[in-house]
Every structure is written in structure tokens, then in C-alpha cells.
Write a protein that holds these residues in place. Sequence first.
Motif, PDB file in Angstrom:
ATOM      1  N   MET A 137      52.413  26.082  32.331  1.00  0.00           N
ATOM      2  CA  MET A 137      51.120  26.707  31.115  1.00  0.00           C
ATOM      3  C   MET A 137      50.836  27.834  30.354  1.00  0.00           C
ATOM      4  O   MET A 137      50.840  28.223  29.523  1.00  0.00           O
ATOM      5  CB  MET A 137      49.897  26.318  32.459  1.00  0.00           C
ATOM      6  N   GLY A 138      51.582  29.287  31.241  1.00  0.00           N
ATOM      7  CA  GLY A 138      51.703  30.396  30.435  1.00  0.00           C
ATOM      8  C   GLY A 138      52.739  30.702  29.057  1.00  0.00           C
ATOM      9  O   GLY A 138      52.425  30.610  28.434  1.00  0.00           O
ATOM     10  N   GLY A 139      54.015  29.337  29.048  1.00  0.00           N
ATOM     11  CA  GLY A 139      54.419  29.258  28.105  1.00  0.00           C
ATOM     12  C   GLY A 139      53.599  28.549  27.104  1.00  0.00           C
ATOM     13  O   GLY A 139      54.147  28.611  25.875  1.00  0.00           O
ATOM     14  N   ASN A 140      52.911  27.193  27.269  1.00  0.00           N
ATOM     15  CA  ASN A 140      52.217  27.420  26.746  1.00  0.00           C
ATOM     16  C   ASN A 140      50.959  27.730  25.322  1.00  0.00           C
ATOM     17  O   ASN A 140      50.916  28.104  24.397  1.00  0.00           O
ATOM     18  CB  ASN A 140      50.952  25.786  26.817  1.00  0.00           C
ATOM     19  N   VAL A 141      50.041  28.472  26.558  1.00  0.00           N
ATOM     20  CA  VAL A 141      49.708  29.920  26.574  1.00  0.00           C
ATOM     21  C   VAL A 141      50.326  31.487  25.420  1.00  0.00           C
ATOM     22  O   VAL A 141      49.966  31.598  24.199  1.00  0.00           O
ATOM     23  CB  VAL A 141      48.186  30.873  27.433  1.00  0.00           C
ATOM     24  N   PRO A 151      41.172  28.209  24.981  1.00  0.00           N
ATOM     25  CA  PRO A 151      41.310  29.209  24.498  1.00  0.00           C
ATOM     26  C   PRO A 151      41.214  31.085  24.836  1.00  0.00           C
ATOM     27  O   PRO A 151      41.284  31.088  24.791  1.00  0.00           O
ATOM     28  CB  PRO A 151      40.492  28.805  23.378  1.00  0.00           C
ATOM     29  N   ASP A 152      40.387  30.616  26.289  1.00  0.00           N
ATOM     30  CA  ASP A 152      39.952  32.044  26.909  1.00  0.00           C
ATOM     31  C   ASP A 152      41.725  32.537  27.195  1.00  0.00           C
ATOM     32  O   ASP A 152      41.507  33.313  27.388  1.00  0.00           O
ATOM     33  CB  ASP A 152      39.477  31.317  27.988  1.00  0.00           C
ATOM     34  N   TYR A 153      42.335  31.641  27.142  1.00  0.00           N
ATOM     35  CA  TYR A 153      43.563  32.133  28.137  1.00  0.00           C
ATOM     36  C   TYR A 153      44.080  33.064  27.091  1.00  0.00           C
ATOM     37  O   TYR A 153      44.763  34.441  26.981  1.00  0.00           O
ATOM     38  CB  TYR A 153      44.532  31.261  28.605  1.00  0.00           C
ATOM     39  N   LEU A 154      43.811  32.422  25.845  1.00  0.00           N
ATOM     40  CA  LEU A 154      44.936  32.985  24.286  1.00  0.00           C
ATOM     41  C   LEU A 154      43.738  34.791  24.262  1.00  0.00           C
ATOM     42  O   LEU A 154      44.691  35.231  24.334  1.00  0.00           O
ATOM     43  CB  LEU A 154      44.622  32.832  22.846  1.00  0.00           C
ATOM     44  N   ALA A 155      42.412  34.654  24.601  1.00  0.00           N
ATOM     45  CA  ALA A 155      41.574  35.690  24.265  1.00  0.00           C
ATOM     46  C   ALA A 155      41.864  36.490  25.489  1.00  0.00           C
ATOM     47  O   ALA A 155      41.988  37.903  25.047  1.00  0.00           O
ATOM     48  CB  ALA A 155      40.046  35.077  23.950  1.00  0.00           C
ATOM     49  N   ILE A 211      54.635  43.252  33.020  1.00  0.00           N
ATOM     50  CA  ILE A 211      53.542  43.022  33.412  1.00  0.00           C
ATOM     51  C   ILE A 211      53.719  42.092  33.465  1.00  0.00           C
ATOM     52  O   ILE A 211      53.602  41.114  32.515  1.00  0.00           O
ATOM     53  CB  ILE A 211      52.841  44.480  32.118  1.00  0.00           C
ATOM     54  N   ALA A 212      52.926  41.476  34.506  1.00  0.00           N
ATOM     55  CA  ALA A 212      52.370  39.823  34.598  1.00  0.00           C
ATOM     56  C   ALA A 212      50.946  40.270  35.154  1.00  0.00           C
ATOM     57  O   ALA A 212      50.678  40.493  36.005  1.00  0.00           O
ATOM     58  CB  ALA A 212      53.722  40.259  35.682  1.00  0.00           C
ATOM     59  N   PRO A 213      50.026  39.782  34.413  1.00  0.00           N
ATOM     60  CA  PRO A 213      49.297  39.111  34.673  1.00  0.00           C
ATOM     61  C   PRO A 213      48.352  38.089  35.580  1.00  0.00           C
ATOM     62  O   PRO A 213      49.446  37.401  35.519  1.00  0.00           O
ATOM     63  CB  PRO A 213      48.046  39.429  33.471  1.00  0.00           C
ATOM     64  N   ASP A 214      47.311  37.912  36.765  1.00  0.00           N
ATOM     65  CA  ASP A 214      47.336  36.801  36.645  1.00  0.00           C
ATOM     66  C   ASP A 214      45.790  36.245  35.636  1.00  0.00           C
ATOM     67  O   ASP A 214      44.796  36.412  35.863  1.00  0.00           O
ATOM     68  CB  ASP A 214      45.460  37.061  38.242  1.00  0.00           C
ATOM     69  N   TRP A 215      46.424  35.120  35.372  1.00  0.00           N
ATOM     70  CA  TRP A 215      45.448  34.328  34.604  1.00  0.00           C
ATOM     71  C   TRP A 215      43.910  34.050  35.432  1.00  0.00           C
ATOM     72  O   TRP A 215      43.822  34.336  36.755  1.00  0.00           O
ATOM     73  CB  TRP A 215      45.553  33.143  34.813  1.00  0.00           C
ATOM     74  N   ARG A 216      43.051  34.023  34.530  1.00  0.00           N
ATOM     75  CA  ARG A 216      41.299  34.035  35.173  1.00  0.00           C
ATOM     76  C   ARG A 216      41.565  32.620  35.605  1.00  0.00           C
ATOM     77  O   ARG A 216      41.760  32.611  35.947  1.00  0.00           O
ATOM     78  CB  ARG A 216      40.470  33.723  34.009  1.00  0.00           C
ATOM     79  N   GLY A 217      40.594  32.617  37.163  1.00  0.00           N
ATOM     80  CA  GLY A 217      40.483  31.993  38.269  1.00  0.00           C
ATOM     81  C   GLY A 217      41.744  31.979  39.714  1.00  0.00           C
ATOM     82  O   GLY A 217      41.439  30.855  40.182  1.00  0.00           O
TER      83      GLY A 217
END
Length: 294
Positions: free
Chosen positions: A105-109, A79-83, A58-64
Motif C-alpha cells: 500500500m505504501g508503494g502505491n501511495v 488521498p488522505d495518505y498522499l496529503a 524516517i518511517a511514519p506509521d500511517w494514520r490509523g
Amino acid sequence: MTYTPSRSEFLTIRGLRSHVRHWGREGAPKLFMLHGWMDVGASFQFVVDALQGDWHVIAPDWRGFGLSQRSGSDTYWFPDYLADLDAILDHYAPGEAINLLGHSMGGNVVSLYAGARPERIRKLINLEGGGLKSSKPEQTPRRYAAWLDGLHTPPSLRTYTSEAEVAARLQKTNPRLSNERAAFLAQHWSAQTTPGRWEVLGDPAHKQHGPLPYHSEDVLACWSAITAPVLWVEAAQTDMWSWMGGEAEGRTELDFRLGHLRDVERHILPDAGHMLHHDQPEALARLIEQFLQS
């Protein structure tokens, strides 16, 4: 080349229409994959193709990014990515301890999330999400000023005359990309927006530097709170040192940060750059499955 088929789904995540890509069998063990900056969920296609086991990826596209809706704001707050991730996991795996992978960036999140919600993580995989060089307090006034200045001249992204030109741009950034893989990625990384013009599927606002300093102490507090086993994978020819203060300083700092993880398995992939999931997907898939099945 034959690609593992995927399907798209759209959800409303915290008020934004968000795109999620699925591969594999419903009911199979879940593996969530979160992409990096200026990338899309489809970027994991080559790794999915190389997986040998029975997985529901399952692989979402982050917002934007990709096919997910843009926020409409001038700055994207981390923090929006975490939420958003919390909402996605609640939708697909309520109450489950899950396998979670993130690149850059996804690894950081996902690493921050794993510290904030340690009970939700079965195993964590971080692909080159080592973070940034830590800010110093005295840099804060200049950072705020730079952010305010940037709001007067909103960033933009260049456009291209064809998908082939987009593919060539991807290969310029990553010369290891084959023509076939570059053409596949170009289909998902861009879209024709006006006759004869293709645009990258990323909100230009992502290029705007945020005002908030990067405090490594806060990040390491989250890393120290992770209870799940962690697989850390970096590329032998990585360029992540460019945002960690140079190779010598970055290597020392990264080793220090990885030392805050309770249970970490470390690997370096040869003949790969920062986009290691494009450069060595077969080797990466083997590492992922060995880690998840151990």
C-alpha cells in the motif's frame, strides 16, 4: 540479535497525532520508508539493520496504524495518505528532493505522490506496490451497495492472549519469519489493551472496503508523470497476484503498468514472499543502496 536503535517522535499531521520512527544520524542523507496495509514503520527494522551506509531513515506509521491516531471515520480515503505524506515531507525535508520508498500500500501511495509532486523526488523505490485489478464502470453500483451494507456491521479485529500468540499469527501468515523476528514484530504490531488481551495496532475500519472504484488509468497517468529514477522490487513467491486478478492476468497487467515508468530498474528477489523486507532484508538493502548511490 542486536538491532539498530531507533527513536520515536510524535507530530500533529493534519489534525491527527502521528508517530514517526527514526534510525541513524541526524544530518545524514534521508531515506523515507512507508509501510503497507496493516503494518507499521518498525517493520523496516531488518532492512535498516542491513544498510551499510550512513543514512537517516524516517518511517511514519500511517494514520490509523501503529502508534498513529485513528481518524475516527468509518472509511479511510486513499488521498488522505498522499496529503499526510506531503505534510511529513514538508516537515522533515522542506524544499528537498528526497529518497522515497514504499511497500505494498505504501508503494502505491509513494508512486502516486511521485507523479503528483515529481520535483520532490530524487529517487523512488517501490516494493510490490503494483496496485489492484482495474474496476469496470458497471461494477460501481454493486461497490457502493457493498460499502453501504458494510457500514451496518463495522469490521473488527481479533485479539490475542499474549505477544507470543501474536508472533505465532505473524508466522502463520509468513512461515519464513524466524522466531526472533516474529517476536520483534509482535512488540510493534500489537499492544496489550486489557488484562490478558493483545490487540493489533490497526483501526478495524481499514478492513472496510471503500466505495470508490480503482481506475488504473488514473494511476498510470501519475506513474507516467514520475521523473525520478524508479527501483521496482518484487518477490519471487509473491502473492500480489491475488488482488490483480490471478498470476497470468496480473503479470501481463503489471508489466504493462511498469512500462509507463520513464526510468525503471526491475528486480525479483528469490526466496521471498510479499513481505520481502522481512524475508530477504540483506539482499533488499544491497539493492536499495546500490540504487541510491548510483
